[in-house]
Scaffold this motif. Structure first.
Motif, mmCIF file in Angstrom:
data_model
loop_
_atom_site.group_PDB
_atom_site.id
_atom_site.type_symbol
_atom_site.label_atom_id
_atom_site.label_comp_id
_atom_site.label_asym_id
_atom_site.label_seq_id
_atom_site.Cartn_x
_atom_site.Cartn_y
_atom_site.Cartn_z
ATOM 1 N N MET A 99 -8.571 1.765 -3.108
ATOM 2 C CA MET A 99 -9.269 2.567 -2.105
ATOM 3 C C MET A 99 -8.298 3.535 -1.443
ATOM 4 S SD MET A 99 -12.299 1.162 -1.897
ATOM 5 C CE MET A 99 -12.875 -0.190 -2.887
ATOM 6 N N LEU A 100 -8.803 4.705 -1.095
ATOM 7 C CA LEU A 100 -8.063 5.622 -0.236
ATOM 8 C C LEU A 100 -8.685 5.502 1.147
ATOM 9 C CD1 LEU A 100 -7.700 8.796 -2.478
ATOM 10 C CD2 LEU A 100 -5.961 7.077 -1.949
ATOM 11 N N VAL A 132 -6.626 22.122 24.863
ATOM 12 C CA VAL A 132 -5.256 21.706 25.176
ATOM 13 C C VAL A 132 -5.153 20.181 25.210
ATOM 14 C CG1 VAL A 132 -3.438 21.766 26.913
ATOM 15 C CG2 VAL A 132 -4.750 23.826 26.401
ATOM 16 N N GLY A 133 -4.156 19.669 24.507
ATOM 17 C CA GLY A 133 -3.900 18.233 24.504
ATOM 18 C C GLY A 133 -4.732 17.440 23.523
ATOM 19 N N HIS A 134 -5.469 18.097 22.653
ATOM 20 C CA HIS A 134 -6.311 17.381 21.707
ATOM 21 C C HIS A 134 -5.796 17.510 20.272
ATOM 22 C CE1 HIS A 134 -9.096 17.612 25.128
ATOM 23 N NE2 HIS A 134 -9.498 16.447 24.669
ATOM 24 N N ASN A 135 -4.483 17.382 20.081
ATOM 25 C CA ASN A 135 -3.945 17.417 18.726
ATOM 26 C C ASN A 135 -4.392 16.172 17.970
ATOM 27 O OD1 ASN A 135 -2.289 15.269 19.509
ATOM 28 N ND2 ASN A 135 -0.561 16.584 19.909
ATOM 29 N N ARG A 136 -4.268 16.207 16.647
ATOM 30 C CA ARG A 136 -4.644 15.037 15.871
ATOM 31 C C ARG A 136 -3.841 14.981 14.586
ATOM 32 N NH1 ARG A 136 -10.515 15.499 13.255
ATOM 33 N NH2 ARG A 136 -9.954 16.887 11.574
ATOM 34 N N ALA A 137 -3.810 13.813 14.008
ATOM 35 C CA ALA A 137 -3.112 13.605 12.742
ATOM 36 C C ALA A 137 -4.047 12.888 11.791
ATOM 37 C CB ALA A 137 -1.857 12.775 12.960
ATOM 38 N N LYS A 138 -3.807 13.088 10.490
ATOM 39 C CA LYS A 138 -4.565 12.393 9.456
ATOM 40 C C LYS A 138 -3.580 11.672 8.553
ATOM 41 C CE LYS A 138 -8.682 15.246 9.253
ATOM 42 N NZ LYS A 138 -9.671 15.873 8.363
ATOM 43 N N LEU A 139 -3.953 10.466 8.176
ATOM 44 C CA LEU A 139 -3.117 9.633 7.323
ATOM 45 C C LEU A 139 -3.998 9.039 6.233
ATOM 46 C CD1 LEU A 139 -0.381 7.978 6.928
ATOM 47 C CD2 LEU A 139 -1.449 6.263 8.376
ATOM 48 N N THR A 140 -3.583 9.165 4.982
ATOM 49 C CA THR A 140 -4.311 8.567 3.867
ATOM 50 C C THR A 140 -3.430 7.495 3.243
ATOM 51 O OG1 THR A 140 -5.497 10.618 3.415
ATOM 52 C CG2 THR A 140 -5.451 8.975 1.654
ATOM 53 N N ILE A 141 -3.977 6.272 3.173
ATOM 54 C CA ILE A 141 -3.250 5.142 2.600
ATOM 55 C C ILE A 141 -4.001 4.655 1.375
ATOM 56 C CG2 ILE A 141 -2.366 2.808 2.982
ATOM 57 C CD1 ILE A 141 -2.287 3.383 5.963
ATOM 58 N N HIS A 142 -3.304 4.526 0.250
ATOM 59 C CA HIS A 142 -3.880 3.964 -0.970
ATOM 60 C C HIS A 142 -3.691 2.453 -0.903
ATOM 61 C CE1 HIS A 142 -3.813 3.591 -5.635
ATOM 62 N NE2 HIS A 142 -4.949 3.171 -5.114
ATOM 63 N N VAL A 143 -4.803 1.744 -0.744
ATOM 64 C CA VAL A 143 -4.796 0.288 -0.623
ATOM 65 C C VAL A 143 -5.326 -0.305 -1.922
ATOM 66 C CG1 VAL A 143 -5.677 -1.671 0.705
ATOM 67 C CG2 VAL A 143 -5.311 0.518 1.841
ATOM 68 N N SER A 144 -4.614 -1.280 -2.475
ATOM 69 C CA SER A 144 -5.058 -1.950 -3.698
ATOM 70 C C SER A 144 -5.316 -3.420 -3.425
ATOM 71 C CB SER A 144 -4.000 -1.829 -4.796
ATOM 72 O OG SER A 144 -3.803 -0.476 -5.141
ATOM 73 N N GLN A 145 -6.279 -3.983 -4.156
ATOM 74 C CA GLN A 145 -6.557 -5.412 -4.095
ATOM 75 C C GLN A 145 -6.193 -5.988 -5.456
ATOM 76 O OE1 GLN A 145 -10.740 -6.832 -3.732
ATOM 77 N NE2 GLN A 145 -10.042 -7.523 -1.734
ATOM 78 N N TYR A 146 -5.530 -7.130 -5.459
ATOM 79 C CA TYR A 146 -5.009 -7.716 -6.693
ATOM 80 C C TYR A 146 -5.673 -9.056 -6.997
ATOM 81 C CZ TYR A 146 -1.267 -4.328 -6.014
ATOM 82 O OH TYR A 146 -0.563 -3.163 -5.833
ATOM 83 N N ALA A 202 0.861 -1.182 0.000
ATOM 84 C CA ALA A 202 0.000 0.000 0.000
ATOM 85 C C ALA A 202 0.897 1.231 0.000
ATOM 86 C CB ALA A 202 -0.910 0.003 1.218
ATOM 87 N N GLU A 203 0.344 2.382 -0.391
ATOM 88 C CA GLU A 203 1.139 3.607 -0.449
ATOM 89 C C GLU A 203 0.522 4.693 0.423
ATOM 90 O OE1 GLU A 203 2.655 4.973 -4.284
ATOM 91 O OE2 GLU A 203 1.766 3.157 -5.136
ATOM 92 N N ILE A 204 1.356 5.330 1.218
ATOM 93 C CA ILE A 204 0.902 6.477 1.996
ATOM 94 C C ILE A 204 0.978 7.698 1.091
ATOM 95 C CG2 ILE A 204 1.406 7.980 3.947
ATOM 96 C CD1 ILE A 204 2.357 5.461 5.417
ATOM 97 N N VAL A 205 -0.159 8.345 0.894
ATOM 98 C CA VAL A 205 -0.192 9.506 0.008
ATOM 99 C C VAL A 205 -0.280 10.819 0.768
ATOM 100 C CG1 VAL A 205 -1.113 8.249 -1.965
ATOM 101 C CG2 VAL A 205 -2.689 9.288 -0.360
ATOM 102 N N LYS A 206 -0.649 10.754 2.045
ATOM 103 C CA LYS A 206 -0.755 11.999 2.817
ATOM 104 C C LYS A 206 -0.613 11.715 4.303
ATOM 105 C CE LYS A 206 -4.660 14.680 3.919
ATOM 106 N NZ LYS A 206 -5.914 15.318 3.509
ATOM 107 N N PHE A 207 0.112 12.596 4.979
ATOM 108 C CA PHE A 207 0.183 12.588 6.435
ATOM 109 C C PHE A 207 0.183 14.040 6.879
ATOM 110 C CE2 PHE A 207 2.000 12.648 10.626
ATOM 111 C CZ PHE A 207 1.398 11.556 11.230
#
Length: 145
Positions: free
Chosen positions: A74-75, A42-56, A27-32
């Motif tokens: 799929m993303l 305070v203390g409620h930071n967050r991160a977003k990660l988008t992974i491109h998942v393929s089925q073969y 799979a490929e990470i396209v965004k972080f």
């Protein structure tokens, strides 16, 4: 034995889209991205990660014309709450991963989950968080030649 997605809220979306929980191999990470909290949160930071998942799928198995073709793409958009102990390395133009795992960890703070990204090429690392949510799954159009 626990399932690999039990700590991910909304994991049923990706299972429904692919028919199973993916291994994330190749799979490929396209965004972080990361967002800090506002002063009132305070203390409620967050991160977003988008992974491109393929089925073969395999075609012409056992012949000289054997191929693996992508049948679904799929993303998967993940959101992580209250990030700590962030260690990320080598984000580049492709970011192919071997695995993406979320597991419980014993800690004295609210970050009780460990997220690990094992790289094949590009982004790798780990961090702790208090929650993981699969925010959405987007279909990527596959064009075969």
């Amino acid at each position: 034995m626990s399932n690999p997605y039990q700590h991910i809220t909304g994991s049923d979306q990706l299972i429904a889209a692919l028919g199973e929980w993916p291994t994330f191999h190749d799979a490929e990470i396209v965004k972080f991205s990361m967002e800090r909290s506002l002063p009132v949160e305070v203390g409620h930071n967050r991160a977003k990660l988008t992974i491109h998942v393929s089925q073969y799928a395999s075609i012409n198995e056992g012949t000289a014309n054997y191929q693996m073709i992508v049948t679904k793409g799929m993303l998967a958009n993940f959101v992580f709450a209250s990030i700590s102990d962030l260690e990320l390395f080598d984000f580049n133009h492709q970011n192919v991963i071997n695995s993406f795992t979320v597991s419980p960890v014993q800690t004295n703070d609210k970050a009780t989950l460990l997220v690990e990204i094992e790289s094949i090429w590009g982004l790798s690392g780990s961090f702790k968080c208090s929650a993981v949510e699969l925010e959405s799954v987007e279909v990527v159009k596959i064009e075969h030649q």
